[in-house]
Structures are given as C-alpha cells and as structure tokens.
Design an enzyme around this catalytic site. Structure first.
Site, PDB file in Angstrom:
ATOM      1  CD  GLU A  17      -3.264   0.913   0.469  1.00 48.20           C
ATOM      2  OE1 GLU A  17      -2.476   1.714   0.008  1.00 48.20           O
ATOM      3  OE2 GLU A  17      -4.353   0.708   0.400  1.00 48.20           O
ATOM      4  CG  ASN A 150      -8.447   2.758   1.781  1.00 48.30           C
ATOM      5  OD1 ASN A 150      -7.287   2.596   2.004  1.00 48.30           O
ATOM      6  ND2 ASN A 150      -9.175   1.472   1.997  1.00 48.30           N
ATOM      7  CG  ASP A 198      -7.284   0.098  -1.319  1.00 52.14           C
ATOM      8  OD1 ASP A 198      -7.060   1.150  -0.607  1.00 52.14           O
ATOM      9  OD2 ASP A 198      -7.148  -1.077  -1.232  1.00 52.14           O
TER      10      ASP A 198
END
Length: 298
Positions: A17, A150, A198
């Site tokens: 991420e 997110n 996301d």
C-alpha cells in the site's frame, strides 16, 4: 500509453500500500507487516526494507528538511519515524471509538499537512475517521462516521480532497481551505458497482487515478468525473497507484497477496508498473514547525 503491466519488484507483500515517489525512488508499505520499503523507479529492482515496526504501518510521507525522517500512520496513532527507527508519537487518535481501530492510508497535501484515516479492525460501519496533522503537530479529527477511509488524494493546487470509503464503494470530494485546512461540504464524486475504490493519486492535469480492489483495475477520471482510461492489473486485489519514475510518467501499482494462497503465481502482492502519458509530481512532504516537548500521549 503502454497498457501492459510490468512486474516490478518480484517481492510478494501481504498488503502492499501507500506507494509514494520520494527523492527519485519508490517508497511503499506492507501494512500488516509494519514494514517500509523502497525500490528503484527507472528499472525493475528488488525491494529494500527501510524500517520494520511492531505495529501495522498504514502510510508514510517524507518530512521536509529531515532526510530519512517520515511521518507515519501506524498502529493506533501518528508519529515521526527517524533514521534509527525511533517513533516520536504526535497522538494516538485511533484509541477511541466504538470498536478497536487501526490507522490506515494517509498522504500530505501541497501545504505540508498530513492527512490519515483509521478504520475498525472488523470494519464496523461508521467507526472510521479522518484526521489532519497541522504543521505545528496538532492532530484534529476532521471527519467521522466513515467505515474504511482510503486513498486521500489532493488536486494539484490542494483545493480539493478526494477520499474513498471503500466499504461503501464511493469516492467523495471536499473543497479545502488552503490556509486552515478546513473542509467544505462533501459531494459524492464517483460510485462503483464492481470493485471497491482503494488508494488514489492525482496527476498534474488534475485527473484522478483510482485503484479498484476486487476487479484488478486502475481507472483514470477527469476532474469532471468522466472515465478517461482503464488499466488492467493481472491480479484482483489492487490497492494503490503512484506516479513517478522517468518524467513522472510511470504509474506504479501496489497489490495484496493476503488471502490469495501461498502458491499463487499470478503476482498477487507484487508491485506492477505502466508507462502513461500524463505525469505526476513527487510526494508532498510534511512541513513541521518547531515543537516543544516529546510529543503526544504514550
């Protein structure tokens, strides 16, 4: 634009991420491993681990004037992480709430403030929140009632904040006061039937790039919300995009290997890269004012 994905690092992460282009290199996290990595952006290369924390690491951003120092959303709080790996906690805002929570994705705006969300471990609806860290180190809750915040991302001038609530498959947009960081009234900018938004990033023309978890895509939208391009990633769990590399025209995409099985060979958990037409800028840095004392509560 070359729409064929290149496997960039060959390293499988549990939940890769938060990719950021920092000082001519790609920096990213593996959330549950609490790890911060870097790698080259001009050619595929292995990941190099910079730090390993004992708590989940949701996001990291560089600190201006302090090479090797990061502001991080980690565990239940926000801290400064120095070269030696020591954490100086500014606050632990995720301690409260209706359910046990952890910090998640975060990013700096063009004015030097850091923004990061938190989510409940069990994704209890409405238990998440978004926090702003001002340059004096003050941590303020600016939005509540979220579930899985997110990909905070900002327009190039910092006047707009894009925020996904992945659980509800929606991307919101807020005007931002450039002086105070106060948010204006939100509007629903994008909604998805398939895939959950996301991580996100914005290119120099103000186009929004959205990673879609569950359907193996990164989509580019104009500032008016019109779909402009779709890039197919050969794995389903796409987590976040980042623009960097030569001329800022390489789109790096992190993915998650979590739940895909130890014998998965499709590249789940690896970093992929595409060459695109519109460049992005380097990651904005946190610009701290001098602080007295040792930081927030332990």
């Amino acid at each position: 634009m070359k729409d064929t994905a290149v496997r960039w690092c060959g390293s499988r992460l549990d939940v890769g991420e938060g990719p950021r282009w920092v000082d001519g290199r790609l920096v990213l996290v593996d959330i549950m491993a609490g790890a911060l990595y870097e790698t080259d952006g001009d050619r595929p290369a292995p990941l190099r681990r910079l730090h390993r924390l004992e708590v989940p690491l949701g996001a990291a951003a560089p600190v201006a004037g302090a090479p090797g120092t990061w502001i991080v959303a980690a565990g239940r709080g926000i801290a400064l992480l120095d070269r030696s790996g020591e954490l100086d906690w500014l606050a632990r805002p995720a301690k409260g709430g209706r359910a046990p929570r952890r910090m998640n994705d975060g990013v700096c705006d063009p004015f030097g403030r850091f923004w990061a969300g938190c989510t409940a471990w069990d994704t209890t609806p409405g238990a998440g929140a978004l926090f702003r860290v001002d340059t004096d180190g003050t941590v303020t809750e600016v939005l509540d009632g979220l579930t899985t915040p997110n990909g905070p991302a900002f327009s190039p001038d910092g006047a707009l904040l894009y925020l996904a609530d992945s659980h509800h498959r929606v991307v919101y947009r807020h005007p931002v006061d450039p002086v105070t960081g106060e948010l204006g009234e939100r509007s629903a900018f994008l909604a998805f039937d398939l895939g959950a938004p996301d991580g996100m990033t914005v290119d120099v023309d103000g186009n929004l790039w959205v990673a879609l978890w569950g359907c193996g895509e990164v989509r580019q939208f104009t500032p008016d919300g019109v779909l402009k391009a779709v890039l197919t990633v050969p794995v389903p769990q796409v987590t976040a995009p980042c623009l960097g590399g030569p001329g800022g025209r390489r789109l790096f995409v992190t993915t998650a290997g979590y739940g895909r099985g130890d014998d998965a060979t499709d590249g789940s958990g690896e970093v992929f890269a595409f060459d695109v037409l519109t460049p992005g800028a380097s990651a904005a840095a946190f610009r701290p004012l001098a602080r007295g004392g040792a930081g927030g509560p332990g």
